[in-house]
Design a protein around this motif. Structure first.
Motif, PDB file in Angstrom:
ATOM      1  N   ARG A  50     -38.802  26.683  -0.547  1.00  0.00           N
ATOM      2  CA  ARG A  50     -39.483  26.833  -1.833  1.00  0.00           C
ATOM      3  C   ARG A  50     -38.956  28.050  -2.604  1.00  0.00           C
ATOM      4  O   ARG A  50     -39.708  28.771  -3.255  1.00  0.00           O
ATOM      5  CB  ARG A  50     -40.994  26.920  -1.653  1.00  0.00           C
TER       6      ARG A  50
ATOM      7  N   GLY B 242     -44.993  26.936   1.819  1.00  0.00           N
ATOM      8  CA  GLY B 242     -45.930  27.735   1.048  1.00  0.00           C
ATOM      9  C   GLY B 242     -46.440  28.909   1.853  1.00  0.00           C
ATOM     10  O   GLY B 242     -46.291  28.970   3.082  1.00  0.00           O
TER      11      GLY B 242
ATOM     12  N   SER C  63     -50.030  31.553  -4.661  1.00  0.00           N
ATOM     13  CA  SER C  63     -49.573  30.167  -4.651  1.00  0.00           C
ATOM     14  C   SER C  63     -50.738  29.222  -4.908  1.00  0.00           C
ATOM     15  O   SER C  63     -51.848  29.423  -4.401  1.00  0.00           O
ATOM     16  CB  SER C  63     -48.936  29.837  -3.294  1.00  0.00           C
ATOM     17  N   TYR C  64     -50.451  28.166  -5.689  1.00  0.00           N
ATOM     18  CA  TYR C  64     -51.431  27.135  -6.019  1.00  0.00           C
ATOM     19  C   TYR C  64     -50.820  25.794  -5.641  1.00  0.00           C
ATOM     20  O   TYR C  64     -49.679  25.486  -6.016  1.00  0.00           O
ATOM     21  CB  TYR C  64     -51.769  27.164  -7.508  1.00  0.00           C
ATOM     22  N   GLU C  65     -51.596  24.980  -4.915  1.00  0.00           N
ATOM     23  CA  GLU C  65     -51.031  23.731  -4.404  1.00  0.00           C
ATOM     24  C   GLU C  65     -52.074  22.620  -4.433  1.00  0.00           C
ATOM     25  O   GLU C  65     -53.239  22.832  -4.078  1.00  0.00           O
ATOM     26  CB  GLU C  65     -50.534  23.932  -2.973  1.00  0.00           C
TER      27      GLU C  65
ATOM     28  N   PHE D  39     -46.831  22.320  -6.494  1.00  0.00           N
ATOM     29  CA  PHE D  39     -47.147  23.720  -6.240  1.00  0.00           C
ATOM     30  C   PHE D  39     -46.594  24.609  -7.344  1.00  0.00           C
ATOM     31  O   PHE D  39     -45.672  24.246  -8.078  1.00  0.00           O
ATOM     32  CB  PHE D  39     -46.571  24.167  -4.889  1.00  0.00           C
TER      33      PHE D  39
ATOM     34  N   SER E 210     -45.812  28.990  -7.470  1.00  0.00           N
ATOM     35  CA  SER E 210     -45.872  30.295  -6.816  1.00  0.00           C
ATOM     36  C   SER E 210     -45.484  31.369  -7.820  1.00  0.00           C
ATOM     37  O   SER E 210     -44.473  31.231  -8.523  1.00  0.00           O
ATOM     38  CB  SER E 210     -44.919  30.351  -5.612  1.00  0.00           C
TER      39      SER E 210
ATOM     40  N   THR F  72     -42.025  26.533  -9.352  1.00  0.00           N
ATOM     41  CA  THR F  72     -42.876  25.342  -9.455  1.00  0.00           C
ATOM     42  C   THR F  72     -42.102  24.178  -8.864  1.00  0.00           C
ATOM     43  O   THR F  72     -40.865  24.143  -8.914  1.00  0.00           O
ATOM     44  CB  THR F  72     -43.260  25.038 -10.908  1.00  0.00           C
TER      45      THR F  72
END
Length: 762
Positions: free
Chosen positions: A100, A145, A557-559, A578, A580, A607
């Motif tokens: 990532r 992640g 981080s958003y997933e 995701f 970050s 992203t």
């Protein structure tokens, strides 16, 4: 040759034994009642079905590892979305990982990696020593992640965990031999011993060798350096490997109390793939006034080329010798049916003599003396101790993990870098630490052989405490965790940069601490379909390099993810999107004037999207595919300028396997083909318009294929015979490149390899 004969003899002896009991394969563990197999993972520190874990995770069981020929960390980047593994220059034992967009590219003990690497739950402090084969891998987990709560600091990109096999308690033997082109000879044997009361044991041995893929036009040239380096001899070929690996596992099962001891040892002699001269940095050539290696001085000179050569002239590239050993002891005691206390202790040691690293693209004689534009020699040692204690519990719909972690590491790295140097002959070569000591002869006016190199020691400590709590019903699950980490780091600089030529040696101490959090909400539509939303933070320790402090890297981080088994569990679909946000992004680079240094982009945003698909429409046919998309944007470094992400934007893998109907003797044919795509990507973190065309890696699509005859009755047992080929189309594309501010050098991928495996199991 003695190892080769020994391994082939072991294989023959195994095949001659009568069949007794068959060992259980990892694929049988946690198998579903039909359709696609379940994979067991420990992504939340306890064993669960992969499909039940609200994290983007890829898992492999033993059958899948064999089909993909995954034997160590360097092989793991084949089918995981948004994971790329490269063989870089500087060490034959230093693969570079990108997950990532986060990298483990450092060879320095002073800086850590942003991807947590584990063996049997033991954290590996130095990713630079992960290009080794494990003799007995049972399964692999790749968590994508940030994993800052349960796996701790230095997992801003994710975590990769190799789990070696435990004893079965039943007698069984598995043996396999391999022959292939480039003089590839390999063999492994695993013996499970019958249980003796509460004790059971398992031992494995692996030998693997090949002669290399690129010839050296200047083999056998000898240089004698002062200790700790000694006498080195230029290699015959590049890309050669000769590995012996041993592992042992002992289990005590006392009911409520279990103890597992595991040991692994690797002894690997290898050479790098070969540093081919791609071109020159024009700013350097303009400043030094056409040095001798440009003007056809006596020696072996190959002009720059961006096409892979089958032979290179590198008279100071020598074999690297890596020794790694690891010990782990896991104790677990069930305080009750729902509460377990666990202790995980680990000790690991790395000793690597990297030897000579010749990166000037030729072998040159100037005035009767060997000349090097830029090269190095390196000797490095590291050891670490880790201790983790966990309390795992469950009460009704609640489950929890409480833990504490301790890590201590010491290491020394002696790595002079020779820039524009003549080596004296007939005497021991002593690297210069000042303009007046040592006996190398400087042409370029470099004040010492440690201006771009270093002789340093480190002592790093980390302590952490964490807690994770989950609440689950049939319809939803919520979970969250918290972790506090404190790092103390010390660097002792004996020689580096202007030390000790114009500045005194020094000892530098820095400390950092950080809180990490994660929270996940999961909607459980059914036992086969669930969706989740996850927020997590991560922390990559700061440190000090060359006496200069650098700050920790942090990430938020958003997933969003979906995991689904469909059509009676014949189709598995896992997807994640995701974003970050990173701060103080740590990227290491190298130049002839500054050596290894930290580039610190103030911020970065990644992203992306990931998709994994597995289909098994019938018992005889299966198909798998994975796709990863990554959009990475890094801010400029205030000093170095534009900083590039080195991760590919698109990664794709596809694979299919067909098992024929069984023959009359119950054997069957198995055919598997896999394809792997890597998008075009950059290979130098500092954007340089003048050399960008040389350091841009082309897109590539590699194909592997395997045809096997499975369960063939032979000698009282059953055999598996496989013919295989990797890189079927014989791609010869650039895999790694770097502008060293003098030359631009690169490695090319391994050409087509093929061979035959013969395995027995009883």
């Amino acid at each position: 040759m003695n190892y080769r004969l020994a391994m082939l003899a072991c294989t023959i002896l195994a095949g001659a034994q009568p069949a007794t009991a068959f060992a259980q394969t990892a694929g049988e563990e946690g198998a579903s009642q039909g359709g696609i197999q379940d994979i067991v993972v420990t992504a939340r520190r306890s064993e669960e079905r992969l499909q039940d874990v609200p994290v983007a995770v890829t898992g492999y069981n033993q059958e899948q590892l064999a089909a993909l020929d995954i034997q160590g960390f360097g092989d793991i980047g084949k089918t995981v979305p948004n994971l790329d593994v490269q063989r870089q220059f500087g060490s034959a034992s230093a693969p570079q990982y990108y997950l990532r967009g986060v990298s483990t590219g450092t060879l320095k003990f002073e800086a850590d990696a942003g991807i947590g690497l584990y063996i049997d739950g033991i954290y590996l402090g130095r990713p630079a020593g992960t290009a080794f084969d494990l003799a007995d891998v049972e399964r692999v987990e790749v968590l994508r992640g940030p994993q800052g709560t349960l796996f701790g600091r230095n997992s801003t990109g994710g975590a990769i965990n190799f789990i070696t096999a435990a004893p079965s308690g039943e007698f069984g033997v598995k043996a396999q031999g391999t022959v292939g082109n480039y003089d590839r000879y390999s063999g492994r044997i695993t013996v499970n011993l019958p249980a003796l009361g509460p004790f059971s044991a398992r031992v494995s041995y692996l030998h693997d060798e090949n002669r290399g893929y690129v010839d050296n036009l200047t083999p056998g040239r000898t240089f004698t350096f002062a200790e700790p380096f000694g006498t080195v001899t230029s290699a015959k070929t590049f890309g050669a490997e000769n590995t012996d690996a041993f592992s042992a596992a002992v289990r005590f099962d006392g009911g409520a109390f279990t103890a597992d001891y595991k040991f692994d040892y690797t002894d690997k002699v290898s050479t790098q793939l070969g540093q081919q001269l791609l071109g020159y940095d024009p700013s350097f050539t303009a400043g030094v006034g056409n040095p001798p290696f440009y003007t056809g001085a006596p020696g072996v000179f190959l002009p720059p080329s961006t096409t892979r050569r089958d032979a290179l002239a590198l008279d100071l590239t020598t074999a690297s010798h890596l020794k790694i050993q690891g010990h782990s002891l896991t104790l677990a005691y069930d305080l009750s049916d729902d509460i377990t206390i666990k202790s995980i202790s680990g000790y690991r040691k790395l000793d690597e003599f990297v030897g000579g690293n010749d990166i000037d693209g030729g072998a040159y004689i100037v005035g009767g003396l060997p000349f090097t534009n830029i090269s190095s020699i390196e000797d490095r040692h590291q050891k670490q101790f880790t201790q983790e204690v966990q309390l795992l519990g469950k009460m009704g719909n609640l489950d929890w993990v409480l833990g504490g972690f301790y890590f201590r590491e010491t290491g020394r790295d002696n790595n002079p870098v020779f820039i524009g140097v003549l080596f004296p002959q007939g005497v021991t070569i002593v690297p210069r630490t000042t303009p007046t000591d040592g006996n190398t002869i400087d042409i370029f006016g470099v004040p010492s052989d440690y201006l771009a190199g270093a002789d340093t020691s480190v002592r790093n400590k980390s302590i952490a405490g964490y807690a994770h709590l989950g609440y689950k019903t049939d319809a939803f699950e919520v979970a969250g965790g918290i972790r506090y980490t404190k790092d103390d780091r010390r660097e002792v600089v004996r020689a580096a940069g202007l030390v000790p030529a114009f500045a005194p040696p020094g000892t530098y101490d820095v400390s950092f601490d950080h809180w990490d959090f994660d929270a996940t909400a999961t909607w459980i539509a059914s036992s086969d379909i669930r969706a989740y939303a996850r927020f997590a933070t991560g922390y990559l320790s700061g440190g000090v390099l060359g006496g200069v402090e650098f700050r920790p890297e942090t990430v938020k981080s958003y997933e969003l993810g979906l995991k689904a088994d469909l059509i009676d569990r014949t189709l598995r679909l896992n997807a994640a999107v995701f974003r970050s946000d990173r701060r103080n992004v740590q990227t290491l680079s190298f130049s002839a004037s500054a050596g290894t240094f930290i580039i610190s982009a103030p911020k970065a945003r990644e992203t992306g999207f990931e998709l994994e698909l597995t289909a098994q429409p019938s018992d005889n046919f299966s198909f798998n595919a994975s796709y990863g998309y990554l959009d990475a944007k890094l801010a400029d470094d205030p000093v170095a300028g534009p900083v590039a992400s080195l991760a590919p934007k698109n990664t794709l893998s596809v694979g299919a396997q067909y098992d024929s109907p069984h023959f009359s003797n119950d054997s069957f044919l198995q055919f598997r083909v896999d394809g792997f795509l890597k998008d075009k990507r950059l290979s130098d973190p500092i954007v340089n318009a003048a050399t960008a065309s040389l350091t841009t890696l082309p897109s590539r699509f590699d194909i592997n294929a395997r045809l096997s005859l499975v369960d063939l009755p032979l000698g009282g047992t059953k055999a598996k015979i496989s013919a295989w080929v990797q890189n079927l189309t014989n791609n010869k594309k650039l895999e790694f490149a770097r502008n060293l501010s003098t030359n631009v050098i690169g490695n090319f991928q391994v050409p087509r390899t093929y061979g035959l495996d013969v395995g027995f199991e009883f």
